[in-house]
Design an enzyme around this catalytic site. Sequence first.
Site, PDB file in Angstrom:
ATOM      1  N   ARG A  71      -3.889   7.317   3.770  1.00 21.06           N
ATOM      2  CA  ARG A  71      -2.671   7.041   3.001  1.00 21.06           C
ATOM      3  C   ARG A  71      -2.346   8.160   2.020  1.00 21.06           C
ATOM      4  NH1 ARG A  71      -3.571   0.959   1.831  1.00 21.06           N
ATOM      5  NH2 ARG A  71      -3.445   1.535  -0.360  1.00 21.06           N
ATOM      6  N   ILE A  96       2.054   3.242   6.695  1.00 23.93           N
ATOM      7  CA  ILE A  96       1.361   4.134   7.631  1.00 23.93           C
ATOM      8  C   ILE A  96       1.114   3.405   8.947  1.00 23.93           C
ATOM      9  CG2 ILE A  96       0.252   5.492   5.805  1.00 23.93           C
ATOM     10  CD1 ILE A  96      -2.407   4.007   6.624  1.00 23.93           C
ATOM     11  N   ASP A  97       1.172   2.057   8.932  1.00 26.94           N
ATOM     12  CA  ASP A  97       0.803   1.268  10.119  1.00 26.94           C
ATOM     13  C   ASP A  97       1.874   1.286  11.213  1.00 26.94           C
ATOM     14  OD1 ASP A  97      -1.324   0.599   8.499  1.00 26.94           O
ATOM     15  OD2 ASP A  97      -0.569  -1.398   8.008  1.00 26.94           O
ATOM     16  N   GLY A 151       6.430  -2.677   3.254  1.00 28.53           N
ATOM     17  CA  GLY A 151       6.031  -3.020   4.614  1.00 28.53           C
ATOM     18  C   GLY A 151       6.516  -4.411   5.015  1.00 28.53           C
ATOM     19  N   HIS A 201      -8.864   5.163   2.990  1.00 25.56           N
ATOM     20  CA  HIS A 201      -7.621   5.494   2.285  1.00 25.56           C
ATOM     21  C   HIS A 201      -7.235   6.964   2.358  1.00 25.56           C
ATOM     22  CE1 HIS A 201      -8.613   1.518   0.786  1.00 25.56           C
ATOM     23  NE2 HIS A 201      -7.315   1.381   0.619  1.00 25.56           N
ATOM     24  N   ARG A 250     -22.913   7.639  15.592  1.00 23.68           N
ATOM     25  CA  ARG A 250     -22.589   7.793  14.163  1.00 23.68           C
ATOM     26  C   ARG A 250     -21.165   7.310  13.899  1.00 23.68           C
ATOM     27  NH1 ARG A 250     -26.601  11.122  11.842  1.00 23.68           N
ATOM     28  NH2 ARG A 250     -25.581  10.663   9.852  1.00 23.68           N
ATOM     29  N   MET A 264      -7.211   2.826  10.118  1.00 21.04           N
ATOM     30  CA  MET A 264      -6.436   1.694   9.585  1.00 21.04           C
ATOM     31  C   MET A 264      -5.369   1.226  10.588  1.00 21.04           C
ATOM     32  SD  MET A 264      -5.866   2.505   5.578  1.00 21.04           S
ATOM     33  CE  MET A 264      -7.072   2.000   4.361  1.00 21.04           C
ATOM     34  N   GLY A 308       0.833  -1.207   0.000  1.00 17.47           N
ATOM     35  CA  GLY A 308       0.000   0.000   0.000  1.00 17.47           C
ATOM     36  C   GLY A 308       0.862   1.250   0.000  1.00 17.47           C
TER      37      GLY A 308
HETATM   38  O1  F6P Z   1      -0.878  -1.453   5.380  1.00 19.92           O
HETATM   39  C1  F6P Z   1      -1.422  -0.224   5.041  1.00 19.92           C
HETATM   40  C2  F6P Z   1      -2.917  -0.321   4.955  1.00 19.92           C
HETATM   41  O2  F6P Z   1      -3.425   0.954   4.649  1.00 19.92           O
HETATM   42  C3  F6P Z   1      -3.595  -0.896   6.205  1.00 19.92           C
HETATM   43  O3  F6P Z   1      -3.676   0.014   7.253  1.00 19.92           O
HETATM   44  C4  F6P Z   1      -4.909  -1.339   5.633  1.00 19.92           C
HETATM   45  O4  F6P Z   1      -5.503  -2.374   6.387  1.00 19.92           O
HETATM   46  C5  F6P Z   1      -4.523  -1.849   4.284  1.00 19.92           C
HETATM   47  O5  F6P Z   1      -3.310  -1.212   3.923  1.00 19.92           O
HETATM   48  C6  F6P Z   1      -5.546  -1.600   3.207  1.00 19.92           C
HETATM   49  O6  F6P Z   1      -5.105  -2.171   2.018  1.00 19.92           O
HETATM   50  P1  F6P Z   1      -5.861  -1.960   0.628  1.00 19.92           P
HETATM   51  O7  F6P Z   1      -5.516  -0.597   0.134  1.00 19.92           O
HETATM   52  O8  F6P Z   1      -5.327  -3.000  -0.251  1.00 19.92           O
HETATM   53  O9  F6P Z   1      -7.324  -2.088   0.895  1.00 19.92           O
END
Ligand code: F6P
Length: 377
Positions: A291, A143-144, A119, A288, A282, A186, A16
Site C-alpha cells: 500500500r 489496491i485490491d 473502497g 503493507h 520459505r 493482499m 486502507g
Molecule cells: O483493502 C486493502 C487492504 O490492504 C487489503 O488488501 C488487506 O486485506 C487490508 O486492506 C488490510 O487492512 P489493515 O491495514 O487494516 O490491516
Amino acid sequence: MPDLVKRRIALLTSGGDAPGLNAVIRAVTKTAINAYGCTVFGIEDGYEGCIKRQFRELKIDDVRGILPRGGTILGASNRCNPFWYTHRAAGETEPRDHSGDVVEWLSELDIDALIVIGGDGSMAVAKELHQLGVPIVGVPKTIDNDIQGTDVTFGFDTAVTTVMDAIDKLHTTAESHHRVMIVEVMGRNGGWIGLYAGLAGGADVILIPEIPFSLDSVQRKIERRAAGERSFTMIVVAEGSAPIGGTEIYETIGPLAYERRYGGMGSWVAEQLQSRLEQEVRLVVLGHLQRGGAPNGRDRLLGTIFGSGAMHLVANGQTGHMVALVSERGNPGSPTLAPVPLSIAGSGPRRVPLDHAAVIAARDLGITLGEPKAEQQ
Ligand code: F6P
C-alpha cells in the site's frame, strides 16, 4: 465558468490507504476551485472525522506538490462505520449508530456535496448516508481492484508493480538456493493482485480466492520442476485463498462482511508443503509494503481523472453515484468515465471472473492455479 448551484464541497479518504489518494485530493480541490469556484473542506481521518467533526479548508496551496506522495494528507480510518461506531473520546464503551449526528453535522457545515474516496465498504456506507439525504459522490480507491461497477480502481497498478518487483528479487535468491519461495499478497477475498502480479513476475504457482486449491497439485508442480532443470519454485498466495474443502484464514474484527483481517494462508501453505517436501520452503509476507510508496504514472493519472470526474458529477447533479472507468462493450481498449450508482459500487467485492483473459493466459503458460485436474508442465 460553469455554475454550481451549490458551492461548498467536502471530501474524505476512507479505508486502507492506496497510492494515488493525494492525486485525487489534488484533482478534486483544483477542479472545485478552478473550474467551479467552490470552497473545499478536507475531512480528517475518513468517516471518523465526520463523527469527531474534524476538518480543514483546502486551498490550492494546500495541494501543491502532493501528486507524487503516497498515503493521504487527510488521514484515513480503516473500518470506521458511522452506523456502528464506538466514540471512545466521548466516553462510549459500546458501538452505536452515529449516522444521525453525521447527517446533522454535514448539514450544519452547509456542504453541498461530500466526495468519498474509498473502497467497497466505504461505498456501502456512502450509499446509506446518501439514503439519509447526504449528497455523495464516490471515487473508487483500493489496491485490491475489487469494486463493482468500475473496470479498475486507483492504487492497484502501483501495488501490482510493488509485488512484481518483490517477485523479481525473490526469484534470484530462490534460484540460487534451490528453494520453494512463497509470497503472500493482499487483496482480501479477491485475487486481482495475486493474479496480475504473479503473471507479471513470472510465478510458477498462483493461488487466488476464486479458485480453491489442491495442495497435491501444487506439490506435483514443485516436484516436476525439481526433477527437471529448474530446482526452485515461485508461489504467489493471495491472502484470501483457501484449499478445496477448507476455509479462508482471517480474524473477525467487526459485524460486517468486510470487517475481516486476512493473513496466514501463506504460512499455512508453507507448513503443509514443507511437511511433504525435502526441498526448503520459505515464506515472505509483503503486507503493507503493497500500500505504501509513491503512486506510479498510471495511478497518478487515474487519480487525477477520477478526481476531476467526481467534481463534474457533483456539478451535473449526479450525487448518489461513484465515478467509474468503464469499457464500452466490444471496445475494451477505450474505457470512459461513467457514473455508477452507489448501490452497485457498495454491493460487495468484485471477484476475478474465471473466464478472465489473465486466468486463461496463466493456464496457457502452464502456471499452476491449484486446480486438481489441471496438470501443466
Ligand atoms: O483493502 C486493502 C487492504 O490492504 C487489503 O488488501 C488487506 O486485506 C487490508 O486492506 C488490510 O487492512 P489493515 O491495514 O487494516 O490491516
